[in-house]
Design a protein around this motif. Structure first.
Motif, short mmCIF file in Angstrom:
data_model
loop_
_atom_site.label_atom_id
_atom_site.label_comp_id
_atom_site.label_asym_id
_atom_site.label_seq_id
_atom_site.Cartn_x
_atom_site.Cartn_y
_atom_site.Cartn_z
N LYS A 32 0.83 -1.20 0.00
CA LYS A 32 0.00 0.00 0.00
C LYS A 32 0.87 1.26 0.00
O LYS A 32 0.64 2.18 -0.78
CB LYS A 32 -0.92 -0.01 1.22
N SER A 33 1.90 1.29 0.84
CA SER A 33 2.76 2.47 0.90
C SER A 33 3.61 2.59 -0.35
O SER A 33 3.88 3.70 -0.82
CB SER A 33 3.64 2.43 2.15
N ALA A 45 4.73 5.39 -5.46
CA ALA A 45 4.82 5.34 -6.92
C ALA A 45 3.86 6.35 -7.54
O ALA A 45 4.20 7.01 -8.54
CB ALA A 45 4.49 3.93 -7.42
N TRP A 46 2.69 6.51 -6.99
CA TRP A 46 1.73 7.49 -7.50
C TRP A 46 2.29 8.91 -7.35
O TRP A 46 2.23 9.72 -8.27
CB TRP A 46 0.40 7.37 -6.75
N ILE A 47 2.84 9.21 -6.20
CA ILE A 47 3.40 10.54 -5.95
C ILE A 47 4.57 10.80 -6.90
O ILE A 47 4.66 11.87 -7.52
CB ILE A 47 3.83 10.68 -4.48
N ALA A 48 5.46 9.83 -7.05
CA ALA A 48 6.61 10.00 -7.94
C ALA A 48 6.17 10.17 -9.39
O ALA A 48 6.70 11.02 -10.12
CB ALA A 48 7.56 8.81 -7.80
N LEU A 53 5.34 13.81 -14.07
CA LEU A 53 4.51 14.35 -15.15
C LEU A 53 4.34 15.86 -15.05
O LEU A 53 4.35 16.57 -16.06
CB LEU A 53 3.13 13.68 -15.15
N ILE A 54 4.22 16.38 -13.86
CA ILE A 54 3.97 17.81 -13.68
C ILE A 54 5.25 18.62 -13.83
O ILE A 54 5.23 19.71 -14.41
CB ILE A 54 3.31 18.06 -12.32
#
Length: 106
Positions: A54-55, A60-63, A68-69
């Motif tokens: 989960k962590s 991975a989502w944050i990275a 992308l931004i």
């Protein structure tokens, strides 16, 4: 009615009144302290693995979104800058201007 009770021809002993039987080897193994500790360790391992996954997914989502931004627009802009520099060099060579480069040693 007496014939109804002897349908199968074989009568088994009545277990209702029988005393406790000695546990067989499988019951001893299943209820042993080692097996219960093993089950607890497996349960703990599964819960830690779930938390880790989960962590890791959150990280991975944050990275990924940060890349992308922040990084993708920078890469696009650097590519544009490089294309513009190449275009300027090409125009200068067509017009006959000396190529821009490091100063010749004296």
């Amino acid at each position: 009615m007496a014939s109804q009770s002897r349908r199968g021809g074989l009568s088994l002993p009545d277990r209702r009144g029988s005393s406790k039987q000695e546990p067989n080897i499988m019951d001893k193994i299943i209820n042993s302290q080692i097996v219960s500790k093993g089950k607890q360790a497996a349960s703990d391992t599964v819960s830690v693995a779930k938390k880790l996954l989960k962590s890791t997914g959150k990280a991975a989502w944050i990275a990924g979104t940060t890349f992308l931004i922040l990084a993708v627009p920078l890469i696009i802009e650097m590519d544009r800058e490089q294309q513009l520099n190449e275009l300027e060099l090409q125009q200068q060579s067509l017009l006959g201007a000396p190529p821009v480069g490091p100063a010749p040693p004296k």
